[in-house]
Design an enzyme around this catalytic site. Structure first.
Site, PDB file in Angstrom:
ATOM      1  N   ASP A 150       0.874  -1.163   0.000  1.00 58.47           N
ATOM      2  CA  ASP A 150       0.000   0.000   0.000  1.00 58.47           C
ATOM      3  C   ASP A 150       0.917   1.221   0.000  1.00 58.47           C
ATOM      4  O   ASP A 150       2.107   1.117   0.339  1.00 58.47           O
ATOM      5  CB  ASP A 150      -0.938   0.013   1.217  1.00 58.47           C
TER       6      ASP A 150
HETATM    7  C1  BGC Z   1      -4.909   3.423   0.017  1.00 55.67           C
HETATM    8  C2  BGC Z   1      -4.970   2.419  -1.133  1.00 55.67           C
HETATM    9  C3  BGC Z   1      -4.755   3.132  -2.438  1.00 55.67           C
HETATM   10  C4  BGC Z   1      -3.413   3.843  -2.394  1.00 55.67           C
HETATM   11  C5  BGC Z   1      -3.086   4.588  -3.664  1.00 55.67           C
HETATM   12  C6  BGC Z   1      -3.658   4.288  -0.038  1.00 55.67           C
HETATM   13  O1  BGC Z   1      -3.758   5.348   0.875  1.00 55.67           O
HETATM   14  O2  BGC Z   1      -4.946   2.732   1.234  1.00 55.67           O
HETATM   15  O3  BGC Z   1      -6.197   1.752  -1.125  1.00 55.67           O
HETATM   16  O4  BGC Z   1      -4.798   2.224  -3.497  1.00 55.67           O
HETATM   17  O5  BGC Z   1      -3.442   4.803  -1.333  1.00 55.67           O
HETATM   18  O6  BGC Z   1      -3.904   5.704  -3.812  1.00 55.67           O
END
Ligand code: BGC
Length: 813
Positions: A229
């Site tokens: 993530d």
């Molecule tokens: C989120 C993810 C997301 C990623 C990219 C993170 O803060 O938890 O679900 O895909 O950001 O935007």
């Protein structure tokens, strides 16, 4: 390895650099090796491709894309074909916009209704979540784009999501929090998985060999790549050794240097690096080839129609007294509620879509066969009381035969980065409802909210729709349902409890210290309510139709169940038939019933069909912590079929042989009594320890702050300056709360651990500098400042050297 020839040509520096992102959304290209860059984009219910400045909080604009209903909404359709269709549509848009990996679906199992991201997740039931997620994945990947199952795993709360350790027993982990992912991998064939921010039993999800290697790859046969993530990497080298492939977003070259140092010191093996490089390389080459088929175009109107169909299939009719719905042609209606003018149709955060268009009920209602006596907003979106608005609405209501009241949760109630603190809707909306209740008894409620809410006011309504967050075409879908052009067929994918205090994790959620203890174990959602006998308002799987269905003639064989389903009403409609399995008197405790199959069946009036739901490998299984595998307990199972978890008219016994004599929990029934009865509201330490199989880790905040502690913990920092900084931040946080729209930057910083300084600044801050900052926070101002300043120059020098080296490699071969 398939790409050994390329890997052989790569230097360790190139391999290490390849395994972390180049920008917010892209991987590194190595033209001399024929390795292009690929683009990854959110998100689960619509594309968020940022063409300009990138961020992972949904702050900067993205290219227009269709905003479909969110996962929590679509799960209410229980329609896997629809999920696949949505996946295909999403895949087409991704392909058209040059996106190679779509960062969704999100399928974390809903532990508590409070999680701020529940709108992005499917269900409280892992089987339903897994089946819907697998359908999305198949659809997306059919179009040559890779889907990404996220967030793996046990990512149940937003508060301090990057600095939180989920303490969960192995059986609950497997049965509740991993089963959905297992289905997405085995049945969806998902090609990428996103590791979660949190720790699972003391090890970061991204460094967790048990999750990433033993379960995901060895047991389930996952053959794609794992991406962190955004900012979830802690120690990149440990991540790579554990099975994590790509660190995102762009940590600069610091993470690559860590990887090289780890190989050189023997902390990890170069073969591990090669394995990860192979995984990413295979994806990059395949996806770039697939992208050649892109026409760069998608038909926004057709996709809008798909979004509308999805919203129709997913709305749940909770009550319909006196058959007030569907509205008769020409009914005199008043349309009341701010949401009727500006719909609440999606959530906030990284999943925020810039829609191609958004329709509102106020705009569309004129075209319906209804007499609209008037429209008004009724309440303020910021929660403030307004007597004049209430009066206007009440006067309008008095003129109508039926009042359509659009209401629910405001934007600031649920978002990535925050968890709700209660399950109520804003008081000003309830106040208005009470006034409307004084002037009319013909109230029809249309709820927009991404999750379950308390509904102590539901008696005011004759009819009530829970539409969740139903996307850009939701308004038209609701009107078609209200007027009977469409027949509702959605069923709740989560329970609507009577009150927050009734929910299983009420005492344990959210974890406020370093750990979050999953004391409720398997008893999540209906598994708890039905086992512990806690009454609920609307049960899991429940939803009404304008027609009726009758179930009869159940046959159970070792292959599965078959039964007759008849539409006994006078309208065409669809029924979600559900299969639940129980084992009364089980030696191995288990919930009173569990969902093990479902099917959506369309029937014309009077039509009947013989319906089959097959058994599968999950029908009878439980995870045996003694044998370390899923096993079957021998016994007489109850096989039940019907239209909701609380209405199962067909039942039959079915004998099943066991798979092992080694049973867990023998001799500890007394300590585990709460788990045998499901009375898990206040689990004693001894019982939780027995379930965990080890002492409960000490999660208390205290002492020195570390790299993985969050900024919001600075209130007890040694340094007065850090405490001052904390107070400043807290003020900003409180102010953000007052504004009515969540300030995601503040939320994010507040909950971010210190290491995030290095992982989320594109290489400007190194881990050494972040460590220096932590030293300062802990009261060692000068040593810390020295590390920050010295680290700054060292980081710059090393980055330049590394870049030069890569550039030289690029030229010389
Ligand atoms: C989120 C993810 C997301 C990623 C990219 C993170 O803060 O938890 O679900 O895909 O950001 O935007």
């Amino acid at each position: 390895m398939k790409h050994q020839d390329i890997i052989d040509k790569m230097t360790l520096e190139e391999k290490a650099a390849f395994l972390s992102g180049d920008s917010e959304w892209t991987t590194r290209a190595f033209p001399r090796l024929g390795i292009p860059s690929i683009f990854l984009s959110d998100g689960p219910h619509g594309l968020r491709k940022q063409a300009g400045t990138g961020d992972h909080l949904g702050l900067n604009a993205s290219l227009p894309a269709t905003c479909f209903p969110t996962a929590a909404t679509i799960a209410n359709s229980w329609d896997q074909d629809l999920g696949e269709k949505l996946g295909e549509t999403l895949g087409e848009e991704a392909m058209a916009q040059g996106v190679h990996v779509l960062l969704g679906p999100g399928l974390n199992n809903k532990r508590s209704p409070l999680c701020g991201r529940n709108f992005e997740y499917f269900s409280e039931d892992p089987y339903l979540s897994g089946k819907m997620a697998a359908a999305y994945v198949r659809g997306i990947q059919k179009k040559g784009v890779y889907a990404c199952a996220k967030h793996f795993a046990v990512n149940s709360q937003e508060i301090r999501r990057m600095a939180m350790d989920a303490v969960v027993d192995e059986r609950t982990l497997r049965e509740i929090y991993l089963t959905g992912f297992e289905i997405a991998v085995k049945e969806g064939g998902v090609k990428t998985v996103m590791s979660a921010y949190n720790e699972v039993n003391g090890t970061y999800a991204n460094e967790n060999k048990h999750l990433l290697q033993e379960i995901l790859r060895d047991e389930w046969g996952f053959d794609g790549f794992v991406v962190t993530d955004w900012g979830a990497s802690n120690d990149h080298a440990l991540g790579v050794a554990a099975g994590s492939t790509l660190e995102m977003p762009a940590p600069g070259l610091g993470s690559a240097r860590e990887l090289i140092a780890a190989v050189k010191s023997g902390k990890i093996k170069e073969e591990d690096v090669d394995t990860r490089v192979e995984e990413l390389l295979d994806a990059v080459l395949t996806l770039t080839e697939n992208a050649k088929a892109s026409t760069g175009y998608f038909d926004a109107e057709i996709h809008h129609a798909v979004a509308k169909r999805a919203a129709v299939e997913s709305a749940v009719l909770l009550k319909n007294e006196g058959a007030i719905l569907p509205l008769k042609p020409g009914t005199r209606v008043a349309l009341i509620g701010d949401f009727a003018f500006e719909p609440r149709y999606q959530g906030a955060g990284s999943s925020l879509v810039n829609p191609t268009k958004v329709e509102s009920m106020s705009e569309l209602i004129g075209a319906c066969d209804l007499q609209v006596v008037g429209r008004c907003r009724g309440y303020l979106r910021n929660g403030k009381e307004d007597a004049a608005m209430i009066k206007e609405a009440a006067d309008l209501a008095a003129k109508a035969e039926v009042v359509l009241y659009c209401f629910g949760l405001n934007e600031d109630s649920e978002s990535e980065g925050l968890d709700r603190t209660h399950m109520r809707i804003p008081q000003n909306q309830i106040d208005l409802l009470q006034e409307l209740g004084q002037v009319t008894s013909n109230l029809v409620g249309i709820i927009s909210a991404g999750s379950a809410i308390e509904m102590p006011w539901h008696h005011f309504f004759k009819a009530l729709f829970h539409c969740y967050l139903n996307g850009q075409a939701g308004a038209g879908a609701i009107l078609d349902l209200l007027t009977g052009k469409e027949n509702p067929s959605g069923k709740l994918s989560e329970t609507i409890p009577r009150r927050h205090e009734d929910t299983p994790a009420w005492r344990y959620y959210p974890g406020r210290e370093r750990t979050s203890e999953y004391r409720e174990g398997l008893y999540v959602g209906y598994r708890y309510y039905d086992t512990a006998g806690v009454p609920v308002l609307y049960p899991f799987g429940f939803g009404l139709s304008y027609t009726r269905f009758a179930y009869s003639d159940l046959t159970v064989t070792k292959e599965g169940v078959s039964f007759t389903l008849k539409n006994t009403g006078d309208r065409e409609g669809a029924e979600v038939a559900q299969l639940y399995v129980s084992l009364p008197g089980a030696k191995v405790f288990r919930p009173e019933k569990e969902l093990k199959g479902f099917i959506k069946v369309h029937l014309r009036p009077g039509e009947e069909k013989r319906v089959e739901i097959p058994f599968d490998d999950k029908t009878f299984r439980y995870f045996n912590v003694k044998t370390g595998r899923f096993e079957i307990e021998e016994g007489e199972y109850l096989i039940r079929v019907g239209g909701s978890s609380a209405d199962l008219p067909l039942t039959q016994k079915f004998g099943k042989e066991g798979t092992t004599d080694i049973l867990p929990y023998e001799g500890c029934q007394k300590e585990l009594a709460v788990y045998y009865t499901g009375q898990i509201a206040a689990v004693p330490d001894e019982s939780f320890e027995k379930l965990l199989g080890h002492p409960i880790p000490d999660g208390k905040w205290s002492g020195r702050l570390g790299m993985n502690d969050a900024f919001c913990q600075m209130y007890y920092a040694k340094s007065a300056l850090a405490r001052l900084l904390y107070r400043k931040l807290k003020k900003m946080w409180d102010k953000a709360g007052e504004k009515g729209i969540p300030d995601l930057t503040i939320l994010f910083i507040f909950n971010m651990p210190f290491r995030g300084l290095a992982k989320l600044t594109g290489g400007a801050v190194s881990m050494e500098m972040a460590e220096g900052f932590v030293k300062m926070v802990n009261g060692h101002f000068f040593t810390g400042a020295g590390k920050v300043i010295g680290g700054f120059f060292r980081n710059r020098r090393k980055n330049r050297q590394y870049e030069k080296l890569l550039a030289r490699e690029a030229k010389t071969r």
